[in-house]
Structures are given as C-alpha cells and as structure tokens.
Write a protein that holds these residues in place. Structure first.
Motif, short mmCIF file in Angstrom:
data_model
loop_
_atom_site.label_atom_id
_atom_site.label_comp_id
_atom_site.label_asym_id
_atom_site.label_seq_id
_atom_site.Cartn_x
_atom_site.Cartn_y
_atom_site.Cartn_z
N PHE A 89 33.18 48.61 31.84
CA PHE A 89 32.33 47.42 31.73
C PHE A 89 33.06 46.21 32.30
CE2 PHE A 89 31.22 43.62 29.25
CZ PHE A 89 29.85 43.53 29.49
N ALA A 90 34.31 46.02 31.89
CA ALA A 90 35.09 44.88 32.39
C ALA A 90 35.33 45.00 33.89
CB ALA A 90 36.42 44.79 31.63
N ALA A 91 35.63 46.20 34.36
CA ALA A 91 35.89 46.41 35.79
C ALA A 91 34.66 46.11 36.63
CB ALA A 91 36.38 47.83 36.04
N ARG A 92 33.48 46.37 36.09
CA ARG A 92 32.25 46.04 36.84
C ARG A 92 32.19 44.55 37.14
NH1 ARG A 92 26.70 46.71 33.79
NH2 ARG A 92 27.25 44.62 33.19
N TRP A 93 32.55 43.72 36.16
CA TRP A 93 32.56 42.27 36.38
C TRP A 93 33.70 41.87 37.31
CZ3 TRP A 93 28.18 40.28 35.77
CH2 TRP A 93 27.33 40.64 34.71
N GLY A 94 34.85 42.55 37.16
CA GLY A 94 35.97 42.27 38.06
C GLY A 94 35.61 42.57 39.51
N ARG A 95 34.91 43.68 39.71
CA ARG A 95 34.44 44.05 41.06
C ARG A 95 33.49 43.00 41.61
NH1 ARG A 95 32.22 48.39 39.73
NH2 ARG A 95 34.03 49.73 40.11
N ALA A 96 32.59 42.52 40.76
CA ALA A 96 31.61 41.52 41.21
C ALA A 96 32.32 40.23 41.63
CB ALA A 96 30.59 41.24 40.11
N ALA A 97 33.28 39.76 40.84
CA ALA A 97 34.02 38.55 41.20
C ALA A 97 34.83 38.77 42.47
CB ALA A 97 34.93 38.12 40.04
N ARG A 98 35.47 39.93 42.58
CA ARG A 98 36.23 40.27 43.80
C ARG A 98 35.34 40.27 45.02
NH1 ARG A 98 37.30 46.26 44.38
NH2 ARG A 98 35.16 46.00 45.07
N ASP A 99 34.18 40.88 44.91
CA ASP A 99 33.27 40.96 46.05
C ASP A 99 32.79 39.58 46.49
OD1 ASP A 99 33.66 43.68 45.97
OD2 ASP A 99 31.66 44.15 45.18
N ILE A 100 32.57 38.70 45.52
CA ILE A 100 32.16 37.32 45.86
C ILE A 100 33.26 36.64 46.66
CG2 ILE A 100 31.75 35.03 44.88
CD1 ILE A 100 30.28 36.51 42.56
N LEU A 101 34.51 36.77 46.21
CA LEU A 101 35.59 36.12 46.94
C LEU A 101 35.91 36.83 48.25
CD1 LEU A 101 38.09 34.76 44.29
CD2 LEU A 101 36.48 33.52 45.73
N THR A 102 35.65 38.11 48.32
CA THR A 102 35.82 38.80 49.60
C THR A 102 34.86 38.22 50.62
OG1 THR A 102 36.57 40.84 48.52
CG2 THR A 102 35.65 41.05 50.75
N GLU A 103 33.64 37.96 50.19
CA GLU A 103 32.62 37.43 51.10
C GLU A 103 32.75 35.93 51.35
OE1 GLU A 103 27.78 37.62 51.80
OE2 GLU A 103 28.68 38.71 50.12
N TYR A 104 33.03 35.17 50.30
CA TYR A 104 32.97 33.70 50.42
C TYR A 104 34.30 32.99 50.19
CZ TYR A 104 27.99 34.68 49.99
OH TYR A 104 26.73 35.17 50.17
N GLY A 105 35.36 33.72 49.97
CA GLY A 105 36.65 33.09 49.69
C GLY A 105 37.12 32.14 50.77
N SER A 106 36.77 32.42 52.01
CA SER A 106 37.22 31.55 53.11
C SER A 106 36.71 30.12 52.93
CB SER A 106 36.77 32.11 54.46
OG SER A 106 35.35 32.16 54.51
N GLU A 107 35.60 29.96 52.22
CA GLU A 107 35.09 28.61 51.99
C GLU A 107 36.01 27.81 51.07
OE1 GLU A 107 30.86 28.27 51.28
OE2 GLU A 107 30.56 30.24 52.21
N PHE A 108 36.80 28.52 50.26
CA PHE A 108 37.80 27.89 49.40
C PHE A 108 39.18 27.91 50.06
CE2 PHE A 108 34.72 29.52 46.22
CZ PHE A 108 34.49 28.36 45.49
#
Length: 182
Positions: A89-108
């Motif tokens: 359950f926790a890893a599912r949320w970790g994956r979601a946060a990771r995927d967001i930063l994989t896609e949009y991290g360059s904006e930060f």
C-alpha cells in the motif's frame, strides 16, 4: 543569491501543482484547501498533524502522492518516509510520487535517479540528496530518517482498528520505531 526566486503559480503549492499537472484528475475543494493549509503549516513549523476525513475525499491523493512529490521538488535535499498499513500500500503511493517527479521534476530542477527508482525506495539524482522510502506498519526504515513523514491509513480496516492488540502494536511501532526517524 540569498533567497531563491518564488515558484511559478502552478508549482507554488501541492494543490496548485496537482491541479496543473494531473490532466484534470485533481480538483480542489474547500476541505482540501483546509488540509493543505494544515499540512503546509505543520511543515513550516516542524509540527505534527493528524488528518481525519471520510474515505474517497482526496486525503491520500493529497498527502501521500502530491504533497511528497511537491515537497521533494521544493526541498530536493530532504528525505521523505511514507508508511501505510502494508508495505505494498505504501509503495503504491511511493510509486505515484516517483512517477510525478519523473515526469515533471525538471520543472523544479530535479530528476529521479535511475540508479534507485524502485517504488518503495528512490532518490533524486545528484547533486541532490533527497528521496523517498516507503514502509508498512511494523516495518523498519533501518538506517533512514526523514524531514517529512507521512503515515497514511496505519490500520487497514474498522474491524482491525477495534482490536486493542492491533492498536497497541501500531502505537508501539510508531513510538518505538518511527518517532526516532523524524
């Protein structure tokens, strides 16, 4: 430069980030604005916060997905630990946060390290030292600490929450293992 430039409006808060980058899946609401203010206040003061809201009202989407992704984007040298009732359950949320930063991290100005991209444990690429670790209740983040810790649904169901033994084990895990990691 003594103070970094302010973030653009679409990155200024976790909700603004979610609204502008979720492809329409995130919509703010009055209760989520209250949750955001409380979370950002707790982060700013180093305090603790317990969120309680009805199921399916966006609490986990906010606190376990968008908040950690935004936090690491804006604090790339900090560590985040996210815990839940089960490791998966926790890893599912970790994956979601990771995927967001994989896609949009360059904006930060950050990227996720390709050397450590597991759903339950990932880091930002150098020169940054931040990243995220996920654990299930009862598990231990051995050798790891965090500036931001999120515990989402530490007890899986109402029936388990009514068990004095389950509640005691969860409390013992929190006080014996997790508090010292903050």
């Amino acid at each position: 430069e003594l103070y970094p430039p302010p973030l653009p409006p679409d990155l200024a808060t976790p909700s603004a980030f979610a609204a502008s980058h979720s492809r329409g899946a995130w919509r703010s609401a009055a209760h989520l604005e209250l949750i955001e203010r409380a979370c950002l206040d707790a982060i700013a003061t180093g305090g603790r916060l317990i969120l309680s809201a009805s199921v399916r009202h966006g609490k986990s989407q906010y606190a376990s997905k968008w908040l950690p992704a935004w936090y690491l984007g804006t604090h790339p040298d900090h560590r985040v630990i996210l815990a839940g009732h089960e490791a998966d359950f926790a890893a599912r949320w970790g994956r979601a946060a990771r995927d967001i930063l994989t896609e949009y991290g360059s904006e930060f100005g950050v990227t996720v390290s390709q050397a450590s991209g597991a759903a339950n444990r990932w880091d930002l690429a150098r020169p940054h030292h931040g990243g995220m670790l996920t654990v299930g209740v009862g598990g231990s983040p051995i050798g790891r600490g965090a500036v931001l810790m999120v515990v989402d649904d530490p007890i899986r169901s109402y029936a388990r929450a009514m068990s004095p033994l389950v509640r005691q084990r969860t409390q013992d895990w929190w006080t014996g293992t997790m508090v010292s990691r903050i």
